[in-house]
Design a protein around this motif. Structure first.
Motif, short mmCIF file in Angstrom:
data_model
loop_
_atom_site.label_atom_id
_atom_site.label_comp_id
_atom_site.label_asym_id
_atom_site.label_seq_id
_atom_site.Cartn_x
_atom_site.Cartn_y
_atom_site.Cartn_z
N ARG A 18 1.47 -0.40 48.55
CA ARG A 18 0.31 0.66 48.30
C ARG A 18 0.97 1.22 47.27
N VAL A 19 2.32 1.05 46.49
CA VAL A 19 2.49 2.30 46.06
C VAL A 19 1.70 1.73 44.25
N TYR A 20 2.04 0.34 43.78
CA TYR A 20 1.71 -0.20 42.89
C TYR A 20 -0.03 -0.07 42.79
N LYS A 21 -0.87 0.21 44.37
CA LYS A 21 -1.85 0.08 44.29
C LYS A 21 -2.49 2.01 44.11
N SER A 22 -1.21 3.10 44.05
CA SER A 22 -1.50 3.77 43.90
C SER A 22 -1.55 4.61 42.41
N LEU A 23 -0.84 3.81 41.81
CA LEU A 23 -0.17 4.16 40.38
C LEU A 23 -1.16 3.07 39.61
N CYS A 24 -1.33 1.96 39.47
CA CYS A 24 -2.16 0.45 38.30
C CYS A 24 -3.11 1.00 38.68
N PRO A 25 -3.82 1.10 37.37
CA PRO A 25 -5.16 0.87 37.15
C PRO A 25 -5.60 -0.40 37.71
N MET A 26 -7.13 -0.66 38.00
CA MET A 26 -7.87 -2.11 39.25
C MET A 26 -7.71 -3.22 38.28
N SER A 27 -7.67 -3.01 37.35
CA SER A 27 -8.39 -3.66 36.26
C SER A 27 -6.07 -4.61 35.34
N TRP A 28 -5.64 -3.45 35.55
CA TRP A 28 -4.21 -4.53 35.19
C TRP A 28 -3.82 -5.23 36.53
N VAL A 29 -4.17 -4.87 37.86
CA VAL A 29 -3.92 -6.01 38.86
C VAL A 29 -5.10 -7.14 38.54
N GLU A 30 -5.86 -6.88 38.55
CA GLU A 30 -7.02 -7.86 38.30
C GLU A 30 -6.51 -8.99 37.52
N LYS A 31 -5.86 -8.16 36.29
CA LYS A 31 -5.74 -9.10 35.28
C LYS A 31 -4.62 -10.35 35.46
N TRP A 32 -3.05 -9.27 36.18
CA TRP A 32 -1.63 -9.85 36.27
C TRP A 32 -2.18 -10.84 37.79
N ASP A 33 -3.23 -10.35 38.16
CA ASP A 33 -3.34 -11.66 39.97
C ASP A 33 -3.81 -12.89 39.15
N GLY A 34 -4.15 -12.56 38.01
CA GLY A 34 -5.74 -14.09 37.24
C GLY A 34 -4.39 -14.86 36.30
N GLN A 35 -3.67 -13.49 35.94
CA GLN A 35 -2.62 -14.39 35.32
C GLN A 35 -1.67 -15.62 35.67
N ILE A 36 -1.35 -14.92 36.97
CA ILE A 36 0.03 -15.73 37.84
C ILE A 36 -1.13 -16.71 38.78
N GLU A 37 -2.69 -16.39 38.42
CA GLU A 37 -3.18 -17.83 38.88
C GLU A 37 -3.26 -18.83 37.93
N ASP A 38 -3.38 -18.93 36.94
CA ASP A 38 -2.98 -19.65 36.04
C ASP A 38 -1.69 -19.77 35.74
N GLY A 39 -0.74 -19.54 35.47
CA GLY A 39 0.24 -19.59 35.96
C GLY A 39 1.26 -18.95 34.28
N ASN A 40 0.46 -17.89 34.04
CA ASN A 40 0.87 -17.48 32.84
C ASN A 40 1.25 -15.78 32.15
N PHE A 41 2.09 -15.29 33.84
CA PHE A 41 2.33 -13.67 33.74
C PHE A 41 3.67 -13.70 32.74
N PRO A 42 3.68 -12.37 32.68
CA PRO A 42 4.66 -12.76 32.11
C PRO A 42 6.01 -11.93 32.63
N GLY A 43 6.16 -11.72 33.66
CA GLY A 43 7.02 -11.54 34.44
C GLY A 43 7.62 -12.22 35.31
N LYS A 44 8.89 -11.55 35.40
CA LYS A 44 9.81 -13.32 36.06
C LYS A 44 9.73 -12.92 37.68
N ILE A 45 8.70 -13.73 38.81
CA ILE A 45 8.26 -13.21 40.25
C ILE A 45 9.38 -13.94 40.47
#
Length: 86
Positions: free
Chosen positions: A59-86
């Motif tokens: 809820r916090v990140y959805k209220s702070l982040c532009p949805m275009s960023w979230v969609e991009k990050w979700d795509g990067q996680i699916e592709d396996g090239n997300f820059p953050g450490k999860i």
């Protein structure tokens, strides 16, 4: 404790003040809550526990982040090239 978490999530309106991010620019806050949500989900689901407490971070990140960023990050996680450490 579960009652207070559920109550906080139910009464959620917008992201509360976070002392780690005192500046006006909330980009880091957005990204950190996105990471915290995915880390929380991973940790709790690996232990076989319910992931409901992680909804707060979502809820916090959805209220702070532009949805275009979230969609991009979700795509990067699916592709396996997300820059953050999860």
């Amino acid at each position: 404790m579960a009652d207070t978490i559920e109550e906080k999530i139910k009464n959620y309106r917008t992201a509360p003040f976070d002392a780690r991010f005192p500046n006006v620019n909330q980009t880091k806050n957005c990204f950190q809550n996105y990471l915290d949500f995915h880390r929380c989900n991973k940790a709790l689901s690996d232990k076989g526990m319910e992931t409901a407490p992680c909804d707060w971070y979502q809820r916090v990140y959805k209220s702070l982040c532009p949805m275009s960023w979230v969609e991009k990050w979700d795509g990067q996680i699916e592709d396996g090239n997300f820059p953050g450490k999860i």
